[in-house]
Design a protein around this motif. Structure first.
Motif, PDB file in Angstrom:
ATOM      1  N   THR A   5       0.683  -1.233  -0.146  1.00  0.00           N
ATOM      2  CA  THR A   5      -0.392  -0.061  -0.029  1.00  0.00           C
ATOM      3  C   THR A   5       0.629   1.044   0.192  1.00  0.00           C
ATOM      4  O   THR A   5       1.981   1.150   0.681  1.00  0.00           O
ATOM      5  N   VAL A   6       0.373   2.495  -0.262  1.00  0.00           N
ATOM      6  CA  VAL A   6       1.234   3.674  -0.493  1.00  0.00           C
ATOM      7  C   VAL A   6       0.573   4.682   0.123  1.00  0.00           C
ATOM      8  O   VAL A   6      -0.637   4.574   0.656  1.00  0.00           O
ATOM      9  N   SER A  36      -2.325  -1.015  -3.230  1.00  0.00           N
ATOM     10  CA  SER A  36      -3.492  -0.660  -3.712  1.00  0.00           C
ATOM     11  C   SER A  36      -4.080   0.424  -2.416  1.00  0.00           C
ATOM     12  O   SER A  36      -3.005   1.100  -1.308  1.00  0.00           O
ATOM     13  N   LEU A  37      -4.375   1.232  -2.189  1.00  0.00           N
ATOM     14  CA  LEU A  37      -4.882   2.748  -1.088  1.00  0.00           C
ATOM     15  C   LEU A  37      -4.914   1.353  -0.194  1.00  0.00           C
ATOM     16  O   LEU A  37      -5.467   0.083  -0.343  1.00  0.00           O
ATOM     17  N   PRO A  38      -4.679   2.233   1.267  1.00  0.00           N
ATOM     18  CA  PRO A  38      -4.664   1.462   2.490  1.00  0.00           C
ATOM     19  C   PRO A  38      -6.464   1.470   2.579  1.00  0.00           C
ATOM     20  O   PRO A  38      -7.119   2.223   2.865  1.00  0.00           O
ATOM     21  N   VAL A  42      -6.783  -4.683   6.888  1.00  0.00           N
ATOM     22  CA  VAL A  42      -6.535  -4.981   6.266  1.00  0.00           C
ATOM     23  C   VAL A  42      -4.543  -4.865   6.002  1.00  0.00           C
ATOM     24  O   VAL A  42      -4.543  -4.077   6.619  1.00  0.00           O
ATOM     25  N   HIS A  43      -3.642  -6.526   6.426  1.00  0.00           N
ATOM     26  CA  HIS A  43      -2.551  -5.997   7.068  1.00  0.00           C
ATOM     27  C   HIS A  43      -1.975  -5.965   5.264  1.00  0.00           C
ATOM     28  O   HIS A  43      -3.271  -6.855   4.137  1.00  0.00           O
ATOM     29  N   ILE A  63      -1.529   1.989  10.187  1.00  0.00           N
ATOM     30  CA  ILE A  63      -1.495   1.183   8.752  1.00  0.00           C
ATOM     31  C   ILE A  63      -1.168  -0.284   9.781  1.00  0.00           C
ATOM     32  O   ILE A  63       0.039  -0.011   9.361  1.00  0.00           O
ATOM     33  N   ASP A  64      -1.682  -1.118   9.096  1.00  0.00           N
ATOM     34  CA  ASP A  64      -0.758  -2.573   9.501  1.00  0.00           C
ATOM     35  C   ASP A  64       0.071  -3.400   8.446  1.00  0.00           C
ATOM     36  O   ASP A  64      -0.838  -4.101   6.838  1.00  0.00           O
TER      37      ASP A  64
END
Length: 93
Positions: A5-6, A36-38, A42-43, A63-64
Motif C-alpha cells: 500500500t502507499v 492498493s490504497l490503504p 487489511v494487513h 496502517i498494518d
C-alpha cells in the motif's frame, strides 16, 4: 506476490513528483507486488510512504504493515524498488 500500500505525505517539496514516483514503483514491480490504497483492517506486507521532505517522522502506525519504506526524493525510488524485489525473493525462499 507482495501486498503493498502507499501513503502520500505532505507535498512540501514541489520538485519531487510523488505521483510519478508511485507510477515508476508500480510499473517496475508489476509482477512482484500488487499495490492498493490503504484500507482499515487489511494487513500489508509493505507500506511505501512517499514524502516531500525529510522533516516528517510520521510512519502511519495505524496502517498494518510488516515493512515501512520511505522515499523523500526521486533518488530513493530505485532503492524502494530493490528492497521490495529483495523482500519478494526472500518470501519465495
Amino acid at each position: 506476490m507482495l501486498q503493498c500500500t502507499v501513503k502520500f505525505c505532505g507535498g512540501c517539496n514541489p520538485r519531487y513528483d510523488r505521483g510519478e514516483a508511485y507510477r515508476t514503483i508500480r510499473e517496475a514491480l508489476s509482477g512482484t507486488a500488487s499495490f492498493s490504497l490503504p484500507e482499515d483492517g487489511v494487513h500489508y506486507d509493505v507500506l511505501v510512504i512517499l514524502r516531500g521532505c525529510t522533516g516528517c517522522e510520521y510512519l502511519y502506525e495505524d496502517i498494518d504493515a510488516d515493512i515501512r519504506l520511505v522515499s523523500v526524493s526521486a533518488e530513493d525510488v530505485h532503492s524502494v524498488i530493490r528492497e521490495i524485489q529483495t523482500l519478494e525473493k526472500h518470501k519465495k525462499d
